[in-house]
Design a protein around this motif. Structure first.
Motif, mmCIF file in Angstrom:
data_model
loop_
_atom_site.group_PDB
_atom_site.id
_atom_site.type_symbol
_atom_site.label_atom_id
_atom_site.label_comp_id
_atom_site.label_asym_id
_atom_site.label_seq_id
_atom_site.Cartn_x
_atom_site.Cartn_y
_atom_site.Cartn_z
ATOM 1 N N ALA A 87 8.309 7.011 5.551
ATOM 2 C CA ALA A 87 9.169 7.347 4.417
ATOM 3 C C ALA A 87 10.633 7.040 4.683
ATOM 4 O O ALA A 87 11.524 7.633 4.090
ATOM 5 N N THR A 104 12.197 -1.861 6.396
ATOM 6 C CA THR A 104 11.160 -2.889 6.342
ATOM 7 C C THR A 104 11.179 -3.712 7.602
ATOM 8 O O THR A 104 12.162 -3.798 8.280
ATOM 9 N N MET A 159 0.849 -1.171 0.000
ATOM 10 C CA MET A 159 0.000 0.000 0.000
ATOM 11 C C MET A 159 0.898 1.239 0.000
ATOM 12 O O MET A 159 1.799 1.372 0.825
ATOM 13 N N ARG A 160 0.693 2.121 -0.899
ATOM 14 C CA ARG A 160 1.478 3.349 -1.003
ATOM 15 C C ARG A 160 0.819 4.446 -0.188
ATOM 16 O O ARG A 160 -0.381 4.694 -0.311
ATOM 17 N N GLN A 161 1.603 5.095 0.671
ATOM 18 C CA GLN A 161 1.108 6.210 1.464
ATOM 19 C C GLN A 161 1.909 7.448 1.094
ATOM 20 O O GLN A 161 3.129 7.390 0.984
ATOM 21 N N HIS A 162 1.232 8.549 0.915
ATOM 22 C CA HIS A 162 1.901 9.776 0.494
ATOM 23 C C HIS A 162 1.977 10.750 1.662
ATOM 24 O O HIS A 162 0.959 11.205 2.176
ATOM 25 N N HIS A 163 3.209 11.017 2.117
ATOM 26 C CA HIS A 163 3.458 12.012 3.156
ATOM 27 C C HIS A 163 4.936 12.377 3.133
ATOM 28 O O HIS A 163 5.757 11.689 2.539
ATOM 29 N N ASN A 192 12.000 3.925 4.401
ATOM 30 C CA ASN A 192 12.365 2.760 3.591
ATOM 31 C C ASN A 192 12.887 1.595 4.418
ATOM 32 O O ASN A 192 13.526 0.703 3.906
#
Length: 46
Positions: free
Chosen positions: A42, A46, A1-5, A44
């Protein structure tokens, strides 16, 4: 799922709920530990 912030704007946390048995290698004592993970958004990681 991509989250933009923006970097550092949010943190992502997870808590699995089930406890793990941790055994003391010296005494043989068994304790339960609960795992909690948190990383900066953001980052990166995991």
């Amino acid at each position: 799922m991509r989250q933009h912030h923006f970097a550092g704007e949010r943190a992502v946390v997870d808590y699995p709920g089930d406890a793990l048995d941790i055994i003391d290698g010296t005494t043989g004592e068994v304790r339960q530990a609960q795992i909690f993970v948190g990383v900066p958004g953001a980052s990166n990681y995991t």
